[in-house]
Design a protein around this motif. Structure first.
Motif, PDB file in Angstrom:
ATOM      1  N   CYS A  96       0.844  -1.190   0.000  1.00  0.00           N
ATOM      2  CA  CYS A  96       0.000   0.000   0.000  1.00  0.00           C
ATOM      3  C   CYS A  96       0.883   1.246   0.000  1.00  0.00           C
ATOM      4  N   LYS A 130      -8.354  -7.361   7.367  1.00  0.00           N
ATOM      5  CA  LYS A 130      -7.507  -6.823   6.307  1.00  0.00           C
ATOM      6  C   LYS A 130      -6.534  -7.886   5.803  1.00  0.00           C
ATOM      7  N   TYR A 137      -6.113  -9.416   2.101  1.00  0.00           N
ATOM      8  CA  TYR A 137      -4.844  -9.594   1.382  1.00  0.00           C
ATOM      9  C   TYR A 137      -4.773 -10.991   0.767  1.00  0.00           C
ATOM     10  N   GLN A 165      -6.760 -10.961  -2.251  1.00  0.00           N
ATOM     11  CA  GLN A 165      -6.083 -10.200  -3.304  1.00  0.00           C
ATOM     12  C   GLN A 165      -4.986 -11.046  -3.957  1.00  0.00           C
ATOM     13  N   ASP A 187      -9.324  -7.512  -6.382  1.00  0.00           N
ATOM     14  CA  ASP A 187      -8.748  -6.224  -6.022  1.00  0.00           C
ATOM     15  C   ASP A 187      -9.211  -5.840  -4.618  1.00  0.00           C
ATOM     16  N   THR A 188      -8.777  -4.679  -4.135  1.00  0.00           N
ATOM     17  CA  THR A 188      -9.063  -4.265  -2.758  1.00  0.00           C
ATOM     18  C   THR A 188     -10.555  -4.195  -2.484  1.00  0.00           C
ATOM     19  N   ASN A 231     -12.784  -6.869   0.028  1.00  0.00           N
ATOM     20  CA  ASN A 231     -13.579  -6.450   1.188  1.00  0.00           C
ATOM     21  C   ASN A 231     -15.008  -6.953   1.088  1.00  0.00           C
ATOM     22  N   ASN A 285       2.914  -1.962  -5.314  1.00  0.00           N
ATOM     23  CA  ASN A 285       1.559  -1.459  -5.071  1.00  0.00           C
ATOM     24  C   ASN A 285       0.913  -0.831  -6.298  1.00  0.00           C
ATOM     25  N   TYR A 327      -2.687  -1.822  -6.698  1.00  0.00           N
ATOM     26  CA  TYR A 327      -3.431  -1.246  -5.575  1.00  0.00           C
ATOM     27  C   TYR A 327      -3.778   0.206  -5.857  1.00  0.00           C
ATOM     28  N   LYS A 345      -7.405   2.078  -6.545  1.00  0.00           N
ATOM     29  CA  LYS A 345      -7.823   3.303  -5.862  1.00  0.00           C
ATOM     30  C   LYS A 345      -8.367   4.325  -6.863  1.00  0.00           C
TER      31      LYS A 345
END
Length: 373
Positions: free
Chosen positions: A243, A279, A283, A286, A291-292, A296, A357, A360, A364
């Protein structure tokens, strides 16, 4: 800035807040609690329940038990689409109740998915509050739920069980923020800001403290630079390359050191509010290709579960009423504004990818709408 109530007892008296605290502790121990409402339920997290917890539900339930899941997790378990906007999806459970290992596998997508075929049924009232308890306990939001027998408390099996109002669970995040108080302050010279101070805040649950890293005297400024930073054990402490949290934290402090004023609110809301263990589970997903955001949701959480009312209460206690917000995230701007924080400017806070990252940061930008790249 909207003024939060300074006396949480005005909306949630001491016995009732104590009941929420106890319910969170019971959930983490796998002990059922009764959700007090018009149609009361007996509930327990699928992640922590043991044989004794299932026996209690079998004994005290007044109807069939179900497994409550978020729509995103339920779709994966059922292997077909479900109503994405529903507060919860209910899966039928056989009686006597299905074994604890199967429940844990249904709750946790990081475990080997050897599951029976589940059928759906109508979720009971107060499903949202039932899942909220799992989230407050930082567990996977997957709950075994059944209607409870009238007079359950007078039965031997139910004598020691806790009852907690469903409405109190839903109101708890806001009430928690309104109870925040300053408990310690000390000078902590930092390499990039020699005049830095730490101010610790604690809420009435006496849980993990939130910290304000103060540089100079931001309260004397018209609109000081402020960074709202959620703790990241892996990035901030270990220097994880997955990250950009570590560079964002250190970069914020360095910039405030150069400007001579600023505040970093370091919120104890790991993983956008899902907690450290979840979290790490994300991971794992992932590493399997999600993806993130999708990781979740696969765990049953929303993309961002942070309680920004905590930040609003901290700023009010610090005497900061207008801010320049150091962020790339427009949704954070909206979320903070909704909590009464007056933001006069969004200040970009971008760091280059490090070769690890990259995806990641791409997620975002593309899926969370961050203004980077």
């Amino acid at each position: 800035m909207t003024k939060l109530a300074q006396n949480p007892g005005s909306t949630l008296g001491t016995p009732r807040t104590r009941a929420v605290h106890r319910a969170i502790a019971e959930a983490r121990r796998g002990v059922p609690v009764v959700l007090a409402a018009k149609h009361p339920l007996i509930i327990v997290p699928a992640e922590t329940v043991g044989a004794e917890g299932l026996r209690l539900i079998d004994t005290l339930s007044n109807g069939p038990a179900v497994l409550l899941l978020s729509p995103s997790r339920a779709a994966a378990v059922l292997q077909h689409e479900v109503e994405a906007k529903a507060p919860a999806i209910a899966l039928k459970l056989a009686r006597p109740l299905i074994d604890t290992e199967t429940l844990k596998r249904a709750a946790d997508p990081t475990l080997e998915q050897i599951l029976p075929r589940f059928e759906t049924t109508a979720p009971p009232p107060e499903s949202e509050a039932a899942l909220a308890l799992g989230k407050l306990a930082r567990l996977l939001p997957a709950m075994v739920v059944a209607p409870v027998k009238p007079g359950w408390a007078s039965q031997k099996a139910g004598a020691d069980l806790l009852a907690v109002p469903a409405a109190d669970l839903l109101a708890y995040p806001l009430n928690l923020a309104s109870s925040l108080t300053r408990v310690a302050e000390v000078a902590v010279p930092l390499d990039a800001a020699r005049d830095a101070r730490l101010i610790a805040f604690r809420a009435l649950d006496q849980g993990i403290e939130h910290m304000a890293i103060i540089v100079g005297h931001p309260e004397a400024q018209e609109a000081p630079l402020v960074r709202i930073h959620s703790e990241c054990f892996t990035g901030d402490l270990l220097g994880s390359l997955r990250c950009d949290c570590g560079p964002q934290l250190q970069g914020a402090i360095a910039r405030m050191g150069r400007e001579g004023n600023g505040a970093v609110l370091y919120l104890a809301q790991e993983g956008r509010g899902i907690g450290l263990i979840n979290k790490l589970r994300a991971y794992t997903l992932q590493d399997e290709g999600l993806d993130t955001l999708d990781a979740n949701r696969a765990l049953g959480w929303e993309a961002d579960e942070r309680n920004f009312h905590i930040a609003a209460a901290m700023l009010e206690a610090l005497g900061i009423h207008k801010i320049r917000l150091l962020t790339n995230n427009p949704e954070k701007v909206k979320g903070l504004a909704a909590c009464g924080i007056e933001i006069v400017e969004r200040v970009p806070h971008e760091f280059a990818p490090n070769g690890v990252n990259d995806s990641y940061l791409e997620t975002k930008a593309k899926r969370f709408g961050h203004l980077i790249g």
